[in-house]
Design a protein around this motif. Structure first.
Motif, mmCIF file in Angstrom:
data_model
loop_
_atom_site.group_PDB
_atom_site.id
_atom_site.type_symbol
_atom_site.label_atom_id
_atom_site.label_comp_id
_atom_site.label_asym_id
_atom_site.label_seq_id
_atom_site.Cartn_x
_atom_site.Cartn_y
_atom_site.Cartn_z
ATOM 1 N N UNK A 165 0.843 -1.207 0.000
ATOM 2 C CA UNK A 165 0.000 0.000 0.000
ATOM 3 C C UNK A 165 0.878 1.257 0.000
ATOM 4 N N UNK A 166 1.955 1.217 0.760
ATOM 5 C CA UNK A 166 2.861 2.389 0.818
ATOM 6 C C UNK A 166 3.511 2.637 -0.558
ATOM 7 N N UNK A 167 3.843 1.550 -1.261
ATOM 8 C CA UNK A 167 4.424 1.720 -2.603
ATOM 9 C C UNK A 167 3.364 2.306 -3.551
ATOM 10 N N UNK A 168 2.135 1.784 -3.464
ATOM 11 C CA UNK A 168 1.052 2.305 -4.308
ATOM 12 C C UNK A 168 0.838 3.800 -4.048
ATOM 13 N N UNK A 169 0.837 4.159 -2.780
ATOM 14 C CA UNK A 169 0.610 5.551 -2.389
ATOM 15 C C UNK A 169 1.722 6.463 -2.945
ATOM 16 N N UNK A 170 2.944 5.980 -2.848
ATOM 17 C CA UNK A 170 4.086 6.760 -3.348
ATOM 18 C C UNK A 170 4.000 6.917 -4.861
ATOM 19 N N UNK A 171 3.690 5.812 -5.539
ATOM 20 C CA UNK A 171 3.586 5.853 -7.001
ATOM 21 C C UNK A 171 2.499 6.838 -7.425
ATOM 22 N N UNK A 172 1.392 6.829 -6.699
ATOM 23 C CA UNK A 172 0.282 7.721 -7.044
ATOM 24 C C UNK A 172 0.715 9.185 -6.946
ATOM 25 N N UNK A 173 1.422 9.474 -5.853
ATOM 26 C CA UNK A 173 1.878 10.851 -5.622
ATOM 27 C C UNK A 173 2.852 11.296 -6.719
ATOM 28 N N UNK A 174 3.670 10.365 -7.198
ATOM 29 C CA UNK A 174 4.754 10.735 -8.110
ATOM 30 C C UNK A 174 4.425 10.475 -9.584
ATOM 31 N N UNK A 175 3.276 9.858 -9.855
ATOM 32 C CA UNK A 175 2.905 9.584 -11.260
ATOM 33 C C UNK A 175 3.656 8.430 -11.882
ATOM 34 N N UNK A 176 3.809 7.343 -11.118
ATOM 35 C CA UNK A 176 4.461 6.132 -11.647
ATOM 36 C C UNK A 176 3.438 5.023 -11.826
ATOM 37 N N UNK A 177 3.733 4.094 -12.735
ATOM 38 C CA UNK A 177 2.986 2.844 -12.824
ATOM 39 C C UNK A 177 3.555 1.889 -11.776
ATOM 40 N N UNK A 178 2.709 0.985 -11.240
ATOM 41 C CA UNK A 178 3.228 -0.086 -10.380
ATOM 42 C C UNK A 178 3.008 -1.410 -11.090
ATOM 43 N N UNK A 179 4.055 -2.204 -11.200
ATOM 44 C CA UNK A 179 3.945 -3.538 -11.793
ATOM 45 C C UNK A 179 4.073 -4.558 -10.652
ATOM 46 N N UNK A 180 3.306 -5.655 -10.756
ATOM 47 C CA UNK A 180 3.186 -6.545 -9.604
ATOM 48 C C UNK A 180 3.337 -8.015 -9.993
ATOM 49 N N UNK A 181 4.178 -8.725 -9.248
ATOM 50 C CA UNK A 181 4.236 -10.198 -9.323
ATOM 51 C C UNK A 181 3.204 -10.712 -8.329
ATOM 52 N N UNK A 182 2.139 -11.315 -8.838
ATOM 53 C CA UNK A 182 1.004 -11.693 -7.997
ATOM 54 C C UNK A 182 1.004 -13.188 -7.683
ATOM 55 N N UNK A 183 1.575 -13.569 -6.544
ATOM 56 C CA UNK A 183 1.427 -14.897 -5.958
ATOM 57 C C UNK A 183 1.495 -14.712 -4.443
ATOM 58 N N UNK A 184 0.751 -15.521 -3.713
ATOM 59 C CA UNK A 184 0.660 -15.363 -2.257
ATOM 60 C C UNK A 184 1.865 -16.012 -1.562
ATOM 61 N N UNK A 185 2.683 -15.182 -0.947
ATOM 62 C CA UNK A 185 3.939 -15.657 -0.338
ATOM 63 C C UNK A 185 3.694 -16.722 0.736
ATOM 64 N N UNK A 186 2.807 -16.426 1.687
ATOM 65 C CA UNK A 186 2.606 -17.358 2.816
ATOM 66 C C UNK A 186 2.009 -18.674 2.344
ATOM 67 N N UNK A 187 1.131 -18.612 1.356
ATOM 68 C CA UNK A 187 0.501 -19.840 0.856
ATOM 69 C C UNK A 187 1.553 -20.743 0.188
#
Ligand code: URP
Ligand code: ZN
Ligand code: ZN
Length: 466
Positions: A165-187
């Motif tokens: 969430x903190x990365x998303x918030x920072x990206x929003x403020x600065x006008x960046x795209x966020x790219x995400x590797x989506x797999x559940x770590x704990x699972x």
């Protein structure tokens, strides 16, 4: 008068395919027209003239925390890319826990300058401290790094929900795209512990450790948190229909969510990991089965997945060894094979049109990464990054044809129809008939400014924070 004219090919531009000459002056497309004059002429009769590939997901010469780098250097990656028709890459500056990012950027920028590719960077964030997010990332954005990458899995780099969430918030403020590797770590961790305890250690248990549900869950969560913060994201390397459905639902609701897939999720199955060479097919998410290949094609056809990258992550046979699946390096080399495999499976086999192919491998990644229209299109004013492509040529892929630094390709022995015969980067012929003719150091950094696709919608729950 042009410096160079490409004559008589079928030009697949953003406006459709037209038969015309392409006039190049000072490294840029100057004219699309008939009977153009040039100091030099390239004959493209019987060939397609395509925009140079933009590979927006490549792991190249990534420094390792303990010193050294991954095996693929910018020099070897450039040769591989040109051999396969790619002229621009977006690769990753790492961040390790406890480390800052600025110093890495300076180092990585210097490494990339030794190659021949035009290049831009994603910044991986694995330790989202105040110092990194508030002081260093703004400096990177000022340098033209406009995308942040987060992993929701992997021991050393995954971020938890708060960090994400903190990365998303920072990206929003600065006008960046966020790219995400989506797999559940704990699972994945839990499944891996149970598999190893049961003695199920062979490479193909990699797929058992991370079934589709862990990808679907993380994709859903990434989208939900991006919606909460109002931040555009791209979901990387989608491997299954369930994850694509999450993206389609988000898109139908108007969210700025994009999805990428890779040739391996259209061609390689979990069964490949069962053979003696099983480790050579290990990547994350894991290869699935033919039914999932069909689901991914359907998601491509519908536009849910609109970018096909390589996720090039090359390791030699010697490096892909380990006592059990959990310690074998993940990732496949695919920089050179990306366009030939997708063209063959897609265009030659009638699954997608030629225009759709050029959008998937060049135009869409250029747009999503803020590189368009300089990159990703054959149009007046754009960089003259061009492939001359023989749609009829039949080739059997071998490792030697890949030009990368490692001794394996997951596509070894695959027969493809359609092959690049020449690659031009900014008007210079950098590959002809498999021979690399580019000069070391000839690539240029591509700084990125603010762009619409990375701009938030201005819609937040209760309007708070919009
Ligand atoms: O297995 C993969 N995909 N390795 C490269 C790193 C990543 O997850 O993208
Ligand atoms: Zn990944
Ligand atoms: Zn990757």
């Amino acid at each position: 008068m042009h410096d160079l004219v490409i004559k008589g090919g079928l030009v697949a531009s953003a406006f459709g395919a037209v038969r015309c000459d392409v006039g190049i002056r000072q490294g840029r497309i100057a004219t699309l027209g008939e009977a153009l004059d040039g100091a030099e002429v390239l004959d493209a009769q019987g060939l397609l003239v395509l925009p140079g590939g933009v590979d927006s997901h490549c792991h190249i010469e990534e420094p390792r925390p303990g010193g050294g780098t991954t095996e693929e250097t910018f020099a070897s990656a450039s040769a591989a890319a040109f051999a396969g028709g790619t002229t621009t890459t977006v690769s990753f500056i790492p961040q390790w826990r406890g480390h800052d990012v600025w110093e890495r950027y300076v180092d990585y920028r210097a490494r990339a300058a030794t190659g021949m590719l035009d290049h831009a960077f994603h910044q991986i964030i694995s330790d989202p401290t105040d110092q990194v997010l508030e002081e260093e990332v703004p400096k990177l954005v000022a340098e033209g790094v406009r995308s942040l990458k987060v992993f929701l899995t992997y021991d050393n780099v995954h971020v938890d929900d708060r960090g994400f969430i903190r990365v998303l918030e920072t990206a929003r403020k600065l006008g960046c795209l966020v790219t995400v590797h989506c797999e559940n770590y704990e699972a994945i961790r839990w499944r891996t512990e149970r598999l190893l305890a049961a003695g199920l250690t062979a490479p193909h248990y990699h797929a058992w450790s991370r079934p589709t549900v862990v990808e679907r869950e993380a994709t859903h969560r990434a989208i939900a948190l991006a919606e909460l913060v109002d931040q555009p994201i791209q979901v990387f390397h989608v491997s299954c229909g369930e994850a694509a459905e999450e993206i389609a639902r988000a898109q139908a609701r108007g969210l700025k969510v994009w999805g990428e897939t890779c040739p391996q999720y259209l061609t390689i199955t979990a069964r490949h990991m069962e053979g003696p060479d099983g480790a050579m097919f290990m990547c994350s998410p894991a290869p699935r089965d033919e039914a999932e290949h069909a689901n991914i094609w359907e998601a491509i056809r519908r536009g849910t997945l609109d970018v096909v990258s390589s996720d090039h992550a090359a390791s030699s046979r010697a490096a892909k060894q380990g006592a059990d699946f959990s310690v074998i390096p993940n990732g496949l080399p695919g920089l050179a094979a990306r366009l030939p495999v997708l063209f063959s499976e897609g265009v030659s086999q009638g699954r997608i049109s030629l225009e759709h192919f050029t959008r998937l491998v060049a135009t869409n990644p250029a747009k999503l990464m803020g590189l368009y229209p300089k990159k990703g299109v054959i149009a007046p004013g754009s960089d003259a990054d061009v492939i001359l492509w023989d749609p009829k040529r039949e080739v059997t892929i071998t490792n030697a044809l890949m030009h990368h630094a490692v001794d394996n390709t997951p596509f070894e022995g695959k027969r493809v129809t359609g092959w690049p015969v020449a690659t031009l980067r900014r008007g210079e012929v950098v590959m002809r008939e498999g021979e690399i003719t580019g000069r070391p150091g000839g690539g240029q950094y591509q700084p990125r400014g603010a762009y619409e696709m990375a701009t938030p919608r201005g819609i937040t729950p209760q309007g708070f924070g919009a």
